[in-house]
Scaffold this active site. Structure first.
Site, PDB file in Angstrom:
ATOM      1  N   LYS A   1       0.836  -1.214   0.000  1.00  0.00           N
ATOM      2  CA  LYS A   1       0.000   0.000   0.000  1.00  0.00           C
ATOM      3  C   LYS A   1       0.871   1.265   0.000  1.00  0.00           C
ATOM      4  CE  LYS A   1      -1.899  -1.185   3.948  1.00  0.00           C
ATOM      5  NZ  LYS A   1      -1.156  -2.434   4.230  1.00  0.00           N
TER       6      LYS A   1
ATOM      7  N   ARG B   1      -9.629   0.650   9.104  1.00  0.00           N
ATOM      8  CA  ARG B   1      -9.105  -0.678   9.422  1.00  0.00           C
ATOM      9  C   ARG B   1     -10.068  -1.494  10.255  1.00  0.00           C
ATOM     10  NH1 ARG B   1      -3.157   0.447   8.800  1.00  0.00           N
ATOM     11  NH2 ARG B   1      -2.067  -1.282   9.753  1.00  0.00           N
TER      12      ARG B   1
ATOM     13  N   ARG C   1      12.185  -5.294   4.581  1.00  0.00           N
ATOM     14  CA  ARG C   1      11.874  -3.884   4.306  1.00  0.00           C
ATOM     15  C   ARG C   1      12.811  -2.945   5.071  1.00  0.00           C
ATOM     16  NH1 ARG C   1       5.914  -1.643   5.289  1.00  0.00           N
ATOM     17  NH2 ARG C   1       6.201  -2.550   7.344  1.00  0.00           N
TER      18      ARG C   1
ATOM     19  N   ARG D   1      11.659  -0.973  10.720  1.00  0.00           N
ATOM     20  CA  ARG D   1      10.601  -0.596  11.660  1.00  0.00           C
ATOM     21  C   ARG D   1      10.578  -1.576  12.827  1.00  0.00           C
ATOM     22  NH1 ARG D   1       5.162   0.439   8.240  1.00  0.00           N
ATOM     23  NH2 ARG D   1       4.336  -0.853   9.907  1.00  0.00           N
TER      24      ARG D   1
ATOM     25  N   ARG E   1       0.156  -8.730  13.732  1.00  0.00           N
ATOM     26  CA  ARG E   1      -0.439  -7.798  12.756  1.00  0.00           C
ATOM     27  C   ARG E   1      -1.270  -8.552  11.716  1.00  0.00           C
ATOM     28  NH1 ARG E   1       4.962  -5.187  10.999  1.00  0.00           N
ATOM     29  NH2 ARG E   1       3.781  -4.164   9.336  1.00  0.00           N
TER      30      ARG E   1
HETATM   31  P1  AP5 Z   1       4.855  -1.597   1.830  1.00  0.00           P
HETATM   32  O1  AP5 Z   1       4.366  -0.856   0.639  1.00  0.00           O
HETATM   33  O2  AP5 Z   1       5.714  -0.871   2.804  1.00  0.00           O
HETATM   34  O3  AP5 Z   1       3.640  -2.348   2.558  1.00  0.00           O
HETATM   35  P2  AP5 Z   1       2.327  -1.782   3.237  1.00  0.00           P
HETATM   36  O4  AP5 Z   1       1.155  -2.413   2.567  1.00  0.00           O
HETATM   37  O5  AP5 Z   1       2.360  -0.296   3.307  1.00  0.00           O
HETATM   38  O6  AP5 Z   1       2.448  -2.463   4.663  1.00  0.00           O
HETATM   39  P3  AP5 Z   1       2.618  -1.851   6.129  1.00  0.00           P
HETATM   40  O7  AP5 Z   1       3.464  -2.798   6.929  1.00  0.00           O
HETATM   41  O8  AP5 Z   1       3.062  -0.426   6.095  1.00  0.00           O
HETATM   42  O9  AP5 Z   1       1.192  -1.944   6.625  1.00  0.00           O
HETATM   43  P4  AP5 Z   1       0.770  -1.965   8.087  1.00  0.00           P
HETATM   44  O10 AP5 Z   1      -0.676  -1.945   7.900  1.00  0.00           O
HETATM   45  O11 AP5 Z   1       1.258  -3.074   8.918  1.00  0.00           O
HETATM   46  O12 AP5 Z   1       1.508  -0.701   8.732  1.00  0.00           O
HETATM   47  P5  AP5 Z   1       0.994   0.783   9.003  1.00  0.00           P
HETATM   48  O13 AP5 Z   1       2.173   1.643   8.965  1.00  0.00           O
HETATM   49  O14 AP5 Z   1      -0.173   1.093   8.171  1.00  0.00           O
HETATM   50  O15 AP5 Z   1       5.656  -2.889   1.289  1.00  0.00           O
HETATM   51  C1  AP5 Z   1       6.241  -3.806   2.185  1.00  0.00           C
HETATM   52  C2  AP5 Z   1       7.587  -4.306   1.651  1.00  0.00           C
HETATM   53  O16 AP5 Z   1       7.368  -5.086   0.466  1.00  0.00           O
HETATM   54  C3  AP5 Z   1       8.546  -3.181   1.227  1.00  0.00           C
HETATM   55  O17 AP5 Z   1       9.847  -3.586   1.557  1.00  0.00           O
HETATM   56  C4  AP5 Z   1       8.359  -3.087  -0.292  1.00  0.00           C
HETATM   57  O18 AP5 Z   1       9.547  -2.657  -0.933  1.00  0.00           O
HETATM   58  C5  AP5 Z   1       8.024  -4.521  -0.661  1.00  0.00           C
HETATM   59  N1  AP5 Z   1       7.053  -4.612  -1.754  1.00  0.00           N
HETATM   60  C6  AP5 Z   1       5.967  -3.817  -1.955  1.00  0.00           C
HETATM   61  N2  AP5 Z   1       5.285  -4.215  -3.044  1.00  0.00           N
HETATM   62  C7  AP5 Z   1       5.941  -5.303  -3.525  1.00  0.00           C
HETATM   63  C8  AP5 Z   1       5.728  -6.167  -4.654  1.00  0.00           C
HETATM   64  N3  AP5 Z   1       4.685  -5.969  -5.492  1.00  0.00           N
HETATM   65  N4  AP5 Z   1       6.605  -7.190  -4.860  1.00  0.00           N
HETATM   66  C9  AP5 Z   1       7.665  -7.373  -4.016  1.00  0.00           C
HETATM   67  N5  AP5 Z   1       7.937  -6.585  -2.945  1.00  0.00           N
HETATM   68  C10 AP5 Z   1       7.077  -5.553  -2.698  1.00  0.00           C
HETATM   69  O19 AP5 Z   1       0.470   0.654  10.522  1.00  0.00           O
HETATM   70  C11 AP5 Z   1       1.368   0.421  11.583  1.00  0.00           C
HETATM   71  C12 AP5 Z   1       0.620   0.371  12.920  1.00  0.00           C
HETATM   72  O20 AP5 Z   1      -0.044   1.629  13.161  1.00  0.00           O
HETATM   73  C13 AP5 Z   1      -0.524  -0.667  13.014  1.00  0.00           C
HETATM   74  O21 AP5 Z   1      -0.028  -1.941  13.387  1.00  0.00           O
HETATM   75  C14 AP5 Z   1      -1.400  -0.035  14.102  1.00  0.00           C
HETATM   76  O22 AP5 Z   1      -0.871  -0.242  15.389  1.00  0.00           O
HETATM   77  C15 AP5 Z   1      -1.317   1.447  13.785  1.00  0.00           C
HETATM   78  N6  AP5 Z   1      -2.371   1.888  12.863  1.00  0.00           N
HETATM   79  C16 AP5 Z   1      -2.202   2.397  11.620  1.00  0.00           C
HETATM   80  N7  AP5 Z   1      -3.391   2.690  11.056  1.00  0.00           N
HETATM   81  C17 AP5 Z   1      -4.336   2.378  11.973  1.00  0.00           C
HETATM   82  C18 AP5 Z   1      -5.752   2.427  11.984  1.00  0.00           C
HETATM   83  N8  AP5 Z   1      -6.446   2.885  10.920  1.00  0.00           N
HETATM   84  N9  AP5 Z   1      -6.416   1.993  13.074  1.00  0.00           N
HETATM   85  C19 AP5 Z   1      -5.745   1.542  14.151  1.00  0.00           C
HETATM   86  N10 AP5 Z   1      -4.405   1.445  14.209  1.00  0.00           N
HETATM   87  C20 AP5 Z   1      -3.700   1.865  13.124  1.00  0.00           C
HETATM   88 MG    MG Z   2       2.679   1.107   4.850  1.00  0.00          MG
END
Ligand code: AP5
Ligand code: MG
Length: 224
Positions: free
Chosen positions: A13, A86, A124, A157, A168
């Site tokens: 994403k 979410r 990552r 991270r 997660r």
């Molecule tokens: P990347 O694009 O970084 O993945 P992502 O989908 O953004 O995954 P996240 O880990 O950021 O999602 P998350 O939901 O756990 O974390 P968030 O920060 O939102 O890609 C991942 C890796 O794969 C990278 O290395 C990339 O290079 C590689 N890659 C990408 N596409 C690829 C492909 N097609 N092929 C191969 N490799 C690829 O949330 C963190 C925390 O914040 C949560 O756990 C929670 O505690 C809190 N939080 C955030 N939002 C909320 C909410 N709405 N409600 C409650 N808590 C929340």
């Molecule tokens: Mg992300």
């Protein structure tokens, strides 16, 4: 146009949101994870409240997230909601905000095999100030350990460790996956799927085609 990026941790994403921020498309990425991490770094009240949940891989309580997102949405033109909503409660709150602002939105589901996610997350490297991400194999930076744009150091991270990744993914299945049905069954349906198992450039091409084809806009128009 407001796009909701829906998919499990590691689905891509954030990676794709950065591509669509490009001037050709003019989207603004609104990443709840990046906003929360900035609050943790700055030691704000919100950051202090959120940190424990994030370190454990649990969701931050809905009320905190919803009040954080209200002002973001008010100033959103073409925006990508990355990581919000979410939970069904967050989706309902978002619908209320969108209807007040008279802005339609379409959810884009990043369809991916759960088996690839651990590798994507443990490999990552992140540039925390911008939220740009890299991967040791699939998307390495030009010089090891530093951000391509600023030359600043990349970090892993703290929640990208095996134990927190397991939590997660379980939290995603339980609390966030029900949003697939929420958007698919809305009238009119507001969900499109993309193949997020494909290489990064192919996923970007799918998104660009969707935008160019007007399919997302057509759905929006149908709802407006
Ligand atoms: P990347 O694009 O970084 O993945 P992502 O989908 O953004 O995954 P996240 O880990 O950021 O999602 P998350 O939901 O756990 O974390 P968030 O920060 O939102 O890609 C991942 C890796 O794969 C990278 O290395 C990339 O290079 C590689 N890659 C990408 N596409 C690829 C492909 N097609 N092929 C191969 N490799 C690829 O949330 C963190 C925390 O914040 C949560 O756990 C929670 O505690 C809190 N939080 C955030 N939002 C909320 C909410 N709405 N409600 C409650 N808590 C929340
Ligand atoms: Mg992300």
């Amino acid at each position: 146009m407001i796009l909701i990026f829906l998919g499990p941790p590691g689905a891509g994403k954030g990676t794709q949101a950065k591509v669509l921020e490009d001037e050709r498309f003019g989207f603004r990425q609104i990443s709840t994870g990046d906003i929360l991490r900035a609050n943790v770094r700055e030691g704000t009240e919100l950051g202090t409240q959120a940190k424990g949940y994030m370190d454990r891989g649990e969701l931050v309580p809905d009320a905190l997230i919803i009040s954080m997102m209200e002002p973001e949405l008010q100033r959103a033109g073409n925006a990508i909601l990355d990581g919000f909503p979410r939970t069904v409660a967050q989706a309902e709150a978002l619908d209320a905000m969108l209807s007040r602002l008279e802005k339609p939105a379409t959810a884009v589901l990043f369809d991916v095999d759960m088996a690839v996610l651990r590798d994507r997350l443990t490999g990552r490297w992140t540039h925390l100030p911008s939220g740009r991400t890299y991967h040791v194999e699939h998307n390495p930076p030009k010089a090891a350990g530093v951000d391509d744009v600023t030359g600043e150091p990349l970090v892993q991270r703290p929640d990208d460790n095996d134990e927190t990744i397991r939590t997660r993914l379980a939290v995603y299945e339980q609390s966030t996956a029900p949003l697939i049905a929420y958007y698919e069954k809305s009238d009119p349906p507001r969900l499109v799927r993309i193949d997020a198992l494909a290489p990064i450039a192919d996923v970007s091409a799918q998104l660009e085609n969707l935008i160019a084809s007007g399919r997302l806009a057509a759905k929006n128009a149908a709802r407006a």
